[in-house]
Design a protein around this motif. Structure first.
Motif, short mmCIF file in Angstrom:
data_model
loop_
_atom_site.label_atom_id
_atom_site.label_comp_id
_atom_site.label_asym_id
_atom_site.label_seq_id
_atom_site.Cartn_x
_atom_site.Cartn_y
_atom_site.Cartn_z
N LEU A 3 46.75 85.21 116.79
CA LEU A 3 45.69 84.34 117.29
C LEU A 3 46.13 82.91 117.03
O LEU A 3 46.12 82.45 115.88
CB LEU A 3 44.37 84.62 116.56
CG LEU A 3 43.82 86.03 116.66
CD1 LEU A 3 42.65 86.21 115.71
CD2 LEU A 3 43.40 86.35 118.09
N THR A 4 46.56 82.20 118.06
CA THR A 4 46.97 80.82 117.89
C THR A 4 46.52 80.00 119.08
O THR A 4 46.36 80.52 120.19
CB THR A 4 48.51 80.67 117.77
OG1 THR A 4 49.11 81.22 118.94
CG2 THR A 4 49.04 81.38 116.55
N GLY A 5 46.32 78.72 118.85
CA GLY A 5 45.95 77.82 119.94
C GLY A 5 45.38 76.53 119.41
O GLY A 5 45.21 76.34 118.20
N SER A 6 45.10 75.63 120.34
CA SER A 6 44.46 74.37 119.97
C SER A 6 43.69 73.85 121.18
O SER A 6 43.91 74.28 122.31
CB SER A 6 45.50 73.34 119.52
OG SER A 6 46.35 73.00 120.59
N HIS A 7 42.79 72.92 120.90
CA HIS A 7 41.93 72.38 121.94
C HIS A 7 41.44 71.01 121.48
O HIS A 7 41.17 70.82 120.30
CB HIS A 7 40.74 73.32 122.16
CG HIS A 7 39.91 72.99 123.36
ND1 HIS A 7 40.28 73.33 124.64
CD2 HIS A 7 38.73 72.35 123.47
CE1 HIS A 7 39.35 72.90 125.48
NE2 HIS A 7 38.40 72.32 124.80
N THR A 75 39.92 78.52 105.98
CA THR A 75 40.40 79.82 106.40
C THR A 75 39.19 80.71 106.65
O THR A 75 38.29 80.79 105.82
CB THR A 75 41.32 80.45 105.32
OG1 THR A 75 42.43 79.57 105.13
CG2 THR A 75 41.81 81.81 105.76
N LEU A 76 39.17 81.34 107.80
CA LEU A 76 38.08 82.21 108.22
C LEU A 76 38.57 83.64 108.11
O LEU A 76 39.65 83.97 108.61
CB LEU A 76 37.72 81.88 109.67
CG LEU A 76 36.66 82.70 110.37
CD1 LEU A 76 35.30 82.40 109.79
CD2 LEU A 76 36.68 82.39 111.86
N HIS A 77 37.81 84.48 107.41
CA HIS A 77 38.16 85.90 107.30
C HIS A 77 37.00 86.71 107.86
O HIS A 77 35.87 86.56 107.43
CB HIS A 77 38.42 86.28 105.84
CG HIS A 77 38.98 87.65 105.70
ND1 HIS A 77 40.25 87.90 105.24
CD2 HIS A 77 38.46 88.87 106.00
CE1 HIS A 77 40.48 89.20 105.25
NE2 HIS A 77 39.40 89.81 105.71
N VAL A 78 37.32 87.55 108.83
CA VAL A 78 36.31 88.39 109.47
C VAL A 78 36.73 89.84 109.32
O VAL A 78 37.87 90.21 109.63
CB VAL A 78 36.16 88.05 110.97
CG1 VAL A 78 35.12 88.94 111.62
CG2 VAL A 78 35.83 86.59 111.17
N GLU A 104 41.23 67.24 117.53
CA GLU A 104 41.96 68.43 117.93
C GLU A 104 41.63 69.52 116.92
O GLU A 104 41.72 69.30 115.72
CB GLU A 104 43.47 68.19 117.94
CG GLU A 104 44.25 69.44 118.34
CD GLU A 104 45.74 69.26 118.23
OE1 GLU A 104 46.38 69.09 119.28
OE2 GLU A 104 46.26 69.29 117.09
N ILE A 105 41.22 70.67 117.43
CA ILE A 105 40.96 71.82 116.57
C ILE A 105 42.06 72.84 116.88
O ILE A 105 42.33 73.14 118.04
CB ILE A 105 39.54 72.39 116.79
CG1 ILE A 105 39.27 73.57 115.85
CG2 ILE A 105 39.30 72.79 118.22
CD1 ILE A 105 37.83 74.03 115.86
N SER A 106 42.73 73.31 115.84
CA SER A 106 43.78 74.30 116.05
C SER A 106 43.55 75.48 115.13
O SER A 106 42.90 75.36 114.09
CB SER A 106 45.17 73.68 115.83
OG SER A 106 45.29 73.22 114.50
N PHE A 107 44.07 76.62 115.53
CA PHE A 107 43.89 77.82 114.72
C PHE A 107 45.16 78.64 114.77
O PHE A 107 45.92 78.61 115.74
CB PHE A 107 42.69 78.64 115.20
CG PHE A 107 42.79 79.07 116.63
CD1 PHE A 107 43.30 80.31 116.96
CD2 PHE A 107 42.38 78.24 117.65
CE1 PHE A 107 43.41 80.71 118.28
CE2 PHE A 107 42.49 78.63 118.98
CZ PHE A 107 43.00 79.88 119.28
N ASP A 108 45.40 79.35 113.68
CA ASP A 108 46.59 80.18 113.56
C ASP A 108 46.26 81.34 112.63
O ASP A 108 45.80 81.13 111.51
CB ASP A 108 47.74 79.34 112.99
CG ASP A 108 49.03 80.13 112.92
OD1 ASP A 108 49.21 81.07 113.72
OD2 ASP A 108 49.87 79.80 112.05
N GLY A 109 46.46 82.55 113.10
CA GLY A 109 46.17 83.70 112.26
C GLY A 109 46.50 84.98 112.98
O GLY A 109 47.23 84.99 113.98
N ASN A 110 45.97 86.07 112.46
CA ASN A 110 46.20 87.35 113.12
C ASN A 110 45.03 88.28 112.87
O ASN A 110 44.23 88.07 111.97
CB ASN A 110 47.52 87.98 112.64
CG ASN A 110 47.49 88.30 111.18
OD1 ASN A 110 46.73 89.16 110.74
ND2 ASN A 110 48.31 87.63 110.40
N ALA A 111 44.95 89.28 113.73
CA ALA A 111 43.89 90.29 113.63
C ALA A 111 44.53 91.67 113.67
O ALA A 111 45.49 91.89 114.42
CB ALA A 111 42.90 90.13 114.78
#
Length: 152
Positions: A3-7, A75-78, A104-111
């Motif tokens: 899960l990666t991206g920015s906006h 860090t968000l954990h779901v 700019e909001i960016s995110f990087d992680g995995n599910a």
């Protein structure tokens, strides 16, 4: 699943930070989440309805925030469970001011997915991740547009 991206959002960092730390706003902008209930400091019970291609289900689980850096990110954990499988995601969210009025909001992680969700979902999962990401940013933009005080 990565899960990666920015906006880029048309609002100051402090406004975006306030939105991302507000339980009610998070429940409205995170795709699929129908309810968030605070259970402890930075921990929530999360109820979600998710559709992945032909598979859909109601999920119950937790959402927690850690490594919180005011106006910078967290860090968000779901962790979600359902009859059709489980999902466990950890995502780092970062905010970067581009100007006084843009962030700019960016995110990087995995599910990680398991059960029927993983077996059925693998074929459509990257498309679903892209769709959910676009939906999240569209929801944040709608929240900003709905509150004229956010563009200060």
């Amino acid at each position: 699943m990565e899960l990666t991206g920015s906006h880029t959002l048309d609002a100051p960092v402090s406004t975006i930070w306030t939105m991302l730390m507000d339980t009610d706003t998070l429940a409205r902008v995170v795709p699929g989440v129908t309810r968030l209930e605070k259970t402890a400091e930075n921990e929530y019970l999360a109820i979600a309805e998710i559709k992945l291609g032909p598979v859909s289900g109601a999920f119950t689980g937790t959402l927690s925030l850690s490594d919180i850096r005011e106006n910078e990110g967290y860090t968000l954990h779901v962790k979600q469970n359902s009859k059709i499988g489980n999902a466990d995601a950890t995502v780092s969210i970062a905010l970067k001011p581009l100007s006084d009025a843009q962030t700019e909001i960016s995110f990087d992680g995995n599910a990680r997915l398991s059960g029927l969700l993983a077996r059925t979902g693998q074929r459509v999962i990257s498309g679903v991740a892209t769709t959910l990401t676009k939906q999240f940013f569209a929801n944040v933009e709608n929240e900003l547009a709905a509150d004229p005080t956010t563009h200060s």
